[in-house]
Design a protein around this motif. Structure first.
Motif, PDB file in Angstrom:
ATOM      1  N   VAL A  83     139.461  52.239  41.096  1.00 30.82           N
ATOM      2  CA  VAL A  83     140.863  52.499  41.395  1.00 30.82           C
ATOM      3  C   VAL A  83     141.676  52.667  40.114  1.00 30.82           C
ATOM      4  N   ALA A  84     141.625  51.668  39.249  1.00 29.65           N
ATOM      5  CA  ALA A  84     142.398  51.705  38.009  1.00 29.65           C
ATOM      6  C   ALA A  84     141.841  50.689  37.023  1.00 29.65           C
ATOM      7  N   VAL A  85     142.099  50.913  35.736  1.00 31.81           N
ATOM      8  CA  VAL A  85     141.657  49.983  34.705  1.00 31.81           C
ATOM      9  C   VAL A  85     142.675  49.958  33.581  1.00 31.81           C
ATOM     10  N   ILE A  86     142.758  48.833  32.890  1.00 31.60           N
ATOM     11  CA  ILE A  86     143.673  48.677  31.769  1.00 31.60           C
ATOM     12  C   ILE A  86     142.945  47.968  30.638  1.00 31.60           C
ATOM     13  N   SER A  87     143.204  48.389  29.407  1.00 29.41           N
ATOM     14  CA  SER A  87     142.551  47.805  28.252  1.00 29.41           C
ATOM     15  C   SER A  87     143.076  46.395  27.991  1.00 29.41           C
ATOM     16  N   GLY A  88     142.387  45.680  27.111  1.00 29.35           N
ATOM     17  CA  GLY A  88     142.767  44.303  26.811  1.00 29.35           C
ATOM     18  C   GLY A  88     144.194  44.148  26.333  1.00 29.35           C
ATOM     19  N   SER A  89     144.641  45.067  25.507  1.00 32.14           N
ATOM     20  CA  SER A  89     145.998  45.021  24.972  1.00 32.14           C
ATOM     21  C   SER A  89     147.029  45.569  25.943  1.00 32.14           C
ATOM     22  N   GLY A  90     146.569  46.281  26.951  1.00 31.15           N
ATOM     23  CA  GLY A  90     147.473  46.943  27.880  1.00 31.15           C
ATOM     24  C   GLY A  90     147.895  48.325  27.419  1.00 31.15           C
ATOM     25  N   GLY A  91     147.361  48.776  26.293  1.00 30.06           N
ATOM     26  CA  GLY A  91     147.773  50.040  25.730  1.00 30.06           C
ATOM     27  C   GLY A  91     147.167  51.279  26.366  1.00 30.06           C
ATOM     28  N   ARG A 126     149.371  44.300  33.088  1.00 33.63           N
ATOM     29  CA  ARG A 126     148.849  42.962  32.826  1.00 33.63           C
ATOM     30  C   ARG A 126     149.851  42.147  32.031  1.00 33.63           C
ATOM     31  N   ASP A 127     149.789  40.843  32.210  1.00 34.86           N
ATOM     32  CA  ASP A 127     150.629  39.906  31.486  1.00 34.86           C
ATOM     33  C   ASP A 127     149.688  38.886  30.859  1.00 34.86           C
ATOM     34  N   ASN A 128     149.328  39.112  29.615  1.00 32.52           N
ATOM     35  CA  ASN A 128     148.352  38.250  28.964  1.00 32.52           C
ATOM     36  C   ASN A 128     148.861  36.823  28.747  1.00 32.52           C
ATOM     37  N   ALA A 129     150.169  36.653  28.661  1.00 32.19           N
ATOM     38  CA  ALA A 129     150.732  35.318  28.504  1.00 32.19           C
ATOM     39  C   ALA A 129     150.487  34.467  29.747  1.00 32.19           C
ATOM     40  N   LYS A 130     150.436  35.112  30.908  1.00 34.44           N
ATOM     41  CA  LYS A 130     150.213  34.412  32.167  1.00 34.44           C
ATOM     42  C   LYS A 130     148.792  34.563  32.684  1.00 34.44           C
ATOM     43  N   ASN A 131     147.976  35.322  31.974  1.00 38.71           N
ATOM     44  CA  ASN A 131     146.596  35.589  32.398  1.00 38.71           C
ATOM     45  C   ASN A 131     146.555  36.227  33.785  1.00 38.71           C
ATOM     46  N   THR A 132     147.405  37.212  33.990  1.00 38.70           N
ATOM     47  CA  THR A 132     147.438  37.910  35.267  1.00 38.70           C
ATOM     48  C   THR A 132     147.391  39.420  35.065  1.00 38.70           C
ATOM     49  N   MET A 133     146.935  40.097  36.077  1.00 36.44           N
ATOM     50  CA  MET A 133     146.865  41.551  36.086  1.00 36.44           C
ATOM     51  C   MET A 133     147.278  42.017  37.476  1.00 36.44           C
ATOM     52  N   ASP A 134     148.171  42.992  37.534  1.00 39.46           N
ATOM     53  CA  ASP A 134     148.736  43.438  38.797  1.00 39.46           C
ATOM     54  C   ASP A 134     148.429  44.893  39.105  1.00 39.46           C
ATOM     55  N   LEU A 135     148.533  45.226  40.370  1.00 39.10           N
ATOM     56  CA  LEU A 135     148.429  46.608  40.815  1.00 39.10           C
ATOM     57  C   LEU A 135     149.576  46.862  41.776  1.00 39.10           C
ATOM     58  N   GLN A 136     150.546  47.650  41.339  1.00 40.09           N
ATOM     59  CA  GLN A 136     151.658  48.037  42.190  1.00 40.09           C
ATOM     60  C   GLN A 136     151.252  49.281  42.963  1.00 40.09           C
ATOM     61  N   MET A 137     151.263  49.189  44.272  1.00 43.36           N
ATOM     62  CA  MET A 137     150.832  50.285  45.126  1.00 43.36           C
ATOM     63  C   MET A 137     152.017  50.793  45.931  1.00 43.36           C
ATOM     64  N   ASN A 138     152.381  52.038  45.703  1.00 45.26           N
ATOM     65  CA  ASN A 138     153.478  52.672  46.416  1.00 45.26           C
ATOM     66  C   ASN A 138     152.964  53.838  47.242  1.00 45.26           C
ATOM     67  N   SER A 139     153.782  54.289  48.168  1.00 42.30           N
ATOM     68  CA  SER A 139     153.431  55.427  49.026  1.00 42.30           C
ATOM     69  C   SER A 139     152.042  55.262  49.625  1.00 42.30           C
ATOM     70  N   LEU A 140     151.793  54.103  50.167  1.00 46.63           N
ATOM     71  CA  LEU A 140     150.466  53.793  50.688  1.00 46.63           C
ATOM     72  C   LEU A 140     150.087  54.671  51.872  1.00 46.63           C
ATOM     73  N   LYS A 141     148.810  54.991  51.934  1.00 46.73           N
ATOM     74  CA  LYS A 141     148.253  55.824  52.978  1.00 46.73           C
ATOM     75  C   LYS A 141     147.186  55.045  53.740  1.00 46.73           C
ATOM     76  N   ARG A 188     140.257  32.101  27.753  1.00 52.79           N
ATOM     77  CA  ARG A 188     140.919  32.835  26.682  1.00 52.79           C
ATOM     78  C   ARG A 188     140.415  34.257  26.544  1.00 52.79           C
ATOM     79  N   THR A 189     139.249  34.537  27.102  1.00 55.02           N
ATOM     80  CA  THR A 189     138.665  35.869  26.995  1.00 55.02           C
ATOM     81  C   THR A 189     139.479  36.932  27.719  1.00 55.02           C
ATOM     82  N   PHE A 190     140.359  36.518  28.613  1.00 51.33           N
ATOM     83  CA  PHE A 190     141.178  37.449  29.366  1.00 51.33           C
ATOM     84  C   PHE A 190     141.905  38.435  28.463  1.00 51.33           C
TER      85      PHE A 190
END
Length: 123
Positions: A48-56, A72-87, A27-29
């Motif tokens: 690389v990147a960080v997001i607060s608990g609320s996603g704000g 992040r999707d707190n309902a699913k307990n997941t956090m994503d990183l969309q990477m575009n224009s990869l080098k 639940r700490t997620f």
């Protein structure tokens, strides 16, 4: 107490896209800040990147601004990183991290890490 599992890594050509996901336990997620770090062979692990608990609130390394998006999707307990224009220089093992707040040191006893997922960008 807190376990993290990354997925979504793989091989992609330069200019392509990839989406990484981190699944968290407990639940700490929902109250923890979460982020991504990466480490290339022979180099130090870097932010690389960080997001607060609320996603704000989100923050990005200068090297990925405008190309990567953290969410992040707190309902699913997941956090994503969309990477575009990869080098090719994005090639690294990407690690999921969570900690009590954005100001909690990542090296402290309450900072948790996943096992990492390999991202390889070919030229």
């Amino acid at each position: 107490q807190v376990q993290l599992v990354e997925s979504g890594g793989g091989l992609v050509q330069a200019g392509g896209s990839l989406r990484l996901s981190c699944a968290a336990s407990g639940r700490t997620f929902r109250s923890y800040a979460m982020g991504w770090f990466r480490q290339a062979p022979g180099k130090e692990r870097e932010f690389v990147a960080v997001i607060s608990g609320s996603g704000g609130s989100t923050y990005y390394a200068d090297s990925v601004k405008g190309r990567f998006t953290i969410s992040r999707d707190n309902a699913k307990n997941t956090m994503d990183l969309q990477m575009n224009s990869l080098k090719p220089e994005d090639t690294a093992v990407y690690y999921c991290n969570c900690r009590p707040s954005l100001t909690t040191v990542t090296t402290g006893p309450y900072s948790y890490w996943g096992q990492g997922t390999q991202v390889t960008v070919s030229s």
